[in-house]
Design an enzyme around this catalytic site. Structure first.
Site, PDB file in Angstrom:
ATOM      1  N   HIS A   1      -4.633   0.885  -2.281  1.00  0.00           N
ATOM      2  CA  HIS A   1      -3.288   1.755  -1.604  1.00  0.00           C
ATOM      3  C   HIS A   1      -2.669   0.632  -0.687  1.00  0.00           C
ATOM      4  O   HIS A   1      -3.286  -0.245  -0.033  1.00  0.00           O
ATOM      5  CB  HIS A   1      -3.990   2.694  -0.497  1.00  0.00           C
ATOM      6  CG  HIS A   1      -2.912   3.767  -0.223  1.00  0.00           C
ATOM      7  ND1 HIS A   1      -2.212   3.454   1.090  1.00  0.00           N
ATOM      8  CD2 HIS A   1      -2.470   4.900  -0.778  1.00  0.00           C
ATOM      9  CE1 HIS A   1      -1.196   4.383   0.881  1.00  0.00           C
ATOM     10  NE2 HIS A   1      -1.236   5.290  -0.120  1.00  0.00           N
TER      11      HIS A   1
ATOM     12  N   GLU B   1      -4.734   9.681  -5.828  1.00  0.00           N
ATOM     13  CA  GLU B   1      -4.504  10.337  -7.266  1.00  0.00           C
ATOM     14  C   GLU B   1      -5.999  10.708  -7.936  1.00  0.00           C
ATOM     15  O   GLU B   1      -5.810  11.290  -8.994  1.00  0.00           O
ATOM     16  CB  GLU B   1      -3.901   9.238  -7.928  1.00  0.00           C
ATOM     17  CG  GLU B   1      -2.843   8.860  -7.183  1.00  0.00           C
ATOM     18  CD  GLU B   1      -1.613   9.875  -6.943  1.00  0.00           C
ATOM     19  OE1 GLU B   1      -0.399   9.753  -6.420  1.00  0.00           O
ATOM     20  OE2 GLU B   1      -1.772  11.157  -6.918  1.00  0.00           O
TER      21      GLU B   1
HETATM   22  C1  SDX Z   1       0.288   6.936  -4.049  1.00  0.00           C
HETATM   23  O1  SDX Z   1       2.254   4.616  -0.083  1.00  0.00           O
HETATM   24  C2  SDX Z   1       1.607   5.748  -0.152  1.00  0.00           C
HETATM   25  O2  SDX Z   1       1.556   6.466   0.840  1.00  0.00           O
HETATM   26  C3  SDX Z   1       1.626   6.486  -1.674  1.00  0.00           C
HETATM   27  C4  SDX Z   1       0.794   7.597  -1.970  1.00  0.00           C
HETATM   28  C5  SDX Z   1       1.488   8.809  -0.983  1.00  0.00           C
HETATM   29  O3  SDX Z   1       0.953   9.939  -0.726  1.00  0.00           O
HETATM   30  O4  SDX Z   1       2.708   8.685  -1.324  1.00  0.00           O
HETATM   31  O5  SDX Z   1      -0.157   7.597  -1.115  1.00  0.00           O
HETATM   32  C6  SDX Z   1       0.575   7.990  -3.322  1.00  0.00           C
HETATM   33  O6  SDX Z   1       1.059   6.332  -4.510  1.00  0.00           O
HETATM   34  C7  SDX Z   1      -0.937   6.424  -4.122  1.00  0.00           C
HETATM   35  C8  SDX Z   1      -1.218   5.193  -4.999  1.00  0.00           C
HETATM   36  C9  SDX Z   1      -1.243   5.640  -6.566  1.00  0.00           C
HETATM   37  N1  SDX Z   1      -1.074   4.425  -7.535  1.00  0.00           N
HETATM   38  C10 SDX Z   1      -2.298   4.099  -8.221  1.00  0.00           C
HETATM   39  O7  SDX Z   1      -3.337   4.413  -8.113  1.00  0.00           O
HETATM   40  C11 SDX Z   1      -1.878   2.885  -9.220  1.00  0.00           C
HETATM   41  C12 SDX Z   1      -2.971   1.958  -8.897  1.00  0.00           C
HETATM   42  N2  SDX Z   1      -2.700   1.128  -7.392  1.00  0.00           N
HETATM   43  C13 SDX Z   1      -2.115  -0.133  -7.543  1.00  0.00           C
HETATM   44  O8  SDX Z   1      -1.158   0.019  -8.152  1.00  0.00           O
HETATM   45  C14 SDX Z   1      -2.074  -0.650  -6.046  1.00  0.00           C
HETATM   46  O9  SDX Z   1      -3.180  -0.485  -5.572  1.00  0.00           O
HETATM   47  C15 SDX Z   1      -0.887   0.074  -5.038  1.00  0.00           C
HETATM   48  C16 SDX Z   1       0.603   0.101  -5.574  1.00  0.00           C
HETATM   49  C17 SDX Z   1      -1.142   1.473  -4.893  1.00  0.00           C
HETATM   50  C18 SDX Z   1      -0.901  -0.751  -4.141  1.00  0.00           C
HETATM   51  O10 SDX Z   1      -0.471  -2.028  -4.283  1.00  0.00           O
HETATM   52  P1  SDX Z   1      -0.424  -3.240  -3.260  1.00  0.00           P
HETATM   53  O11 SDX Z   1      -0.808  -2.796  -1.783  1.00  0.00           O
HETATM   54  O12 SDX Z   1       1.017  -3.558  -2.999  1.00  0.00           O
HETATM   55  O13 SDX Z   1      -1.637  -4.106  -3.623  1.00  0.00           O
HETATM   56  P2  SDX Z   1      -0.857  -5.170  -4.751  1.00  0.00           P
HETATM   57  O14 SDX Z   1      -0.142  -4.662  -5.715  1.00  0.00           O
HETATM   58  O15 SDX Z   1      -0.296  -6.458  -3.879  1.00  0.00           O
HETATM   59  O16 SDX Z   1      -2.132  -5.718  -5.383  1.00  0.00           O
HETATM   60  C19 SDX Z   1      -2.969  -6.830  -4.930  1.00  0.00           C
HETATM   61  C20 SDX Z   1      -4.086  -7.310  -5.668  1.00  0.00           C
HETATM   62  C21 SDX Z   1      -3.447  -7.542  -6.954  1.00  0.00           C
HETATM   63  O17 SDX Z   1      -4.148  -8.435  -7.952  1.00  0.00           O
HETATM   64  P3  SDX Z   1      -3.193 -10.052  -7.729  1.00  0.00           P
HETATM   65  O18 SDX Z   1      -2.091  -9.731  -8.562  1.00  0.00           O
HETATM   66  O19 SDX Z   1      -3.211 -10.466  -6.506  1.00  0.00           O
HETATM   67  O20 SDX Z   1      -4.148 -10.924  -8.741  1.00  0.00           O
HETATM   68  O21 SDX Z   1      -4.795  -6.356  -6.039  1.00  0.00           O
HETATM   69  C22 SDX Z   1      -4.829  -5.753  -7.495  1.00  0.00           C
HETATM   70  C23 SDX Z   1      -3.337  -5.998  -7.967  1.00  0.00           C
HETATM   71  O22 SDX Z   1      -3.585  -6.400  -9.291  1.00  0.00           O
HETATM   72  N3  SDX Z   1      -4.787  -4.431  -7.470  1.00  0.00           N
HETATM   73  C24 SDX Z   1      -5.427  -3.643  -8.406  1.00  0.00           C
HETATM   74  C25 SDX Z   1      -5.176  -2.392  -8.005  1.00  0.00           C
HETATM   75  N4  SDX Z   1      -4.760  -2.231  -6.711  1.00  0.00           N
HETATM   76  C26 SDX Z   1      -4.354  -3.580  -6.475  1.00  0.00           C
HETATM   77  N5  SDX Z   1      -6.209  -4.234  -9.475  1.00  0.00           N
HETATM   78  C27 SDX Z   1      -6.613  -3.313 -10.216  1.00  0.00           C
HETATM   79  N6  SDX Z   1      -6.481  -1.958 -10.168  1.00  0.00           N
HETATM   80  C28 SDX Z   1      -5.998  -1.507  -8.726  1.00  0.00           C
HETATM   81  N7  SDX Z   1      -5.865  -0.055  -8.842  1.00  0.00           N
END
Ligand code: SDX
Length: 365
Positions: free
Chosen positions: A252, A307
């Site tokens: 998140h 989620e």
């Molecule tokens: C919601 O913002 C809100 O409040 C949203 C929400 C709401 O109520 O409206 O809470 C609802 O959207 C919840 C999130 C649902 N999405 C998911 O579950 C999808 C999986 N999660 C990720 O895509 C991610 O964690 C995010 C998009 C939620 C957050 O992304 P960030 O904070 O921008 O983190 P990032 O993309 O910069 O990731 C940093 C690193 C990356 O690795 P590198 O590219 O640096 O090598 O962490 C990794 C990412 O690949 N990473 C994950 C991961 N989440 C981040 N790797 C594997 N699995 C994951 N879930």
């Protein structure tokens, strides 16, 4: 007030920018707390009916003294109007695209009744899309039922049990608002141009559709199905990492500890019969996923987000996977409307700056 760009810094994810003052919700990412209009999300999820949460969140923009009983009656009347205005869902589009078509039939006005009609259309269209996903025709609303009760009845063709109504209620109230998440911020941007509430809500739904945001619950179940057995989880997760896939339901932007909504929904799920085994399996997968995420990203706090247990709750309510994001919108529309009205009240259009890094001006050939 114009600001020289030299003094500004770039932040493409806007995570260091406070883009609005709001009285609607506070997301404490370090403490793992969500406060909605002064109430902890766990208190809301347990004790507020959908219409009560709507009245609470809309108090500033349409209050004071919104009467819950009157809202309930008017919302029920508007569900009937929405049902009579449903588009035919013939095309093989995604459910969120079909929901967008239904909302496009709502007038771009910003009074209470127009806002309530958006809530009614979300609920009625989502229930109809749940039937459509199973090849069934839509069922008419029942004006004597409360919103969550009626959504389940329109979707299943039977009266839901009190536990089922409470579970959907807990879900929609839990997700009704969450600070400036991507879809809510989108809603505020569109509202800031005075485009109108329907346009702002449709824009919010378009942002919610993305798998990184509201499109995550369905893929959580796809992941559980693909893993199959708890002892296969570690191998499947490592292979997913190798593919560059993200684990849906984890991580998140704001929460660096467990999302408090995960446990609010887990409690609602535990009260539903018939899923003790499924819950135990999901908990086992969650434990392995958290362990593997911590091992691969030791510097990132990638915890369970809303989620993961949303997916299990909607599965337990026999809601088709195809409409999970539409159901998310049925709750979040409450927050989208309130934020849109808050933004309009500022009188400011949202217009950040950008830094041009393209080619310098070319003389005409
Ligand atoms: C919601 O913002 C809100 O409040 C949203 C929400 C709401 O109520 O409206 O809470 C609802 O959207 C919840 C999130 C649902 N999405 C998911 O579950 C999808 C999986 N999660 C990720 O895509 C991610 O964690 C995010 C998009 C939620 C957050 O992304 P960030 O904070 O921008 O983190 P990032 O993309 O910069 O990731 C940093 C690193 C990356 O690795 P590198 O590219 O640096 O090598 O962490 C990794 C990412 O690949 N990473 C994950 C991961 N989440 C981040 N790797 C594997 N699995 C994951 N879930």
């Amino acid at each position: 007030m114009s600001t020289s760009k030299a003094t500004l810094s770039i932040d493409t994810g806007l995570e260091t920018i406070i883009a609005a003052q709001t009285r609607l919700s506070d997301v404490d990412g370090q403490g793992g707390r969500l406060t909605i209009c002064g109430y902890d999300v766990g208190v809301l999820a347990q004790g507020f009916a959908f219409e009560e949460a709507l009245a609470l969140v809309w108090e500033d923009c349409f209050g004071p003294n919104l009467r819950v009983e009157a809202l309930k009656i008017e919302l029920a009347r508007l569900r009937k109007v929405a049902f009579e205005n449903l588009p035919s869902f013939g095309q093989n589009l995604q459910s969120t695209e079909l929901l967008r078509q239904a909302l496009a039939r709502c007038e771009d006005k910003s009074d209470l009744n127009s806002a309530l009609y958006l809530v009614a259309m979300c609920g009625v269209a989502t229930a109809a899309l749940g039937r459509h996903a199973r090849g069934l025709p839509p069922l008419a609303p029942n004006p004597h039922l409360a919103h969550c009760d009626d959504i389940l009845a329109m979707m299943t063709g039977r009266r839901a049990s009190q536990e089922e109504v409470k579970a959907l209620n807990a879900y929609l109230v839990t997700v009704c608002d969450h600070g400036l998440n991507a879809s809510t911020f989108t809603t505020r941007v569109v509202a800031s141009t005075q485009a109108g509430l329907a346009s702002a809500v449709i824009a919010g739904l378009s942002a919610l559709k993305g798998p990184l945001h509201g499109g995550a619950p369905g893929p959580v179940l796809d992941m559980l199905d693909a893993i199959g057995e708890a002892d296969q989880a570690e191998a499947w997760i490592e292979a997913a990492f190798e593919r560059g896939d993200r684990l849906m339901g984890f991580g998140h932007r704001i929460y660096k500890v467990r999302d408090p909504r995960a446990d609010a929904l887990k409690q609602a799920l535990a009260r539903l019969p018939k899923n003790a085994g499924r819950l135990a399996f999901a908990e086992a997968i969650e434990t392995t996923a958290l362990k593997r995420l911590a091992a691969r990203y030791p510097k990132r706090a990638l915890e369970t987000n809303v989620e993961y247990y949303t997916a299990l709750l909607m599965e337990a309510l026999d809601i088709p996977r195809e409409i999970f994001t539409c159901m998310f919108a049925c709750g979040r529309v409450i927050g989208w409307v309130a934020h849109a009205q808050e933004q309009v009240a500022t009188g400011r259009i949202v217009r950040p700056q950008s830094l041009y890094v393209g080619p310098l001006s070319k003389d005409a050939a």
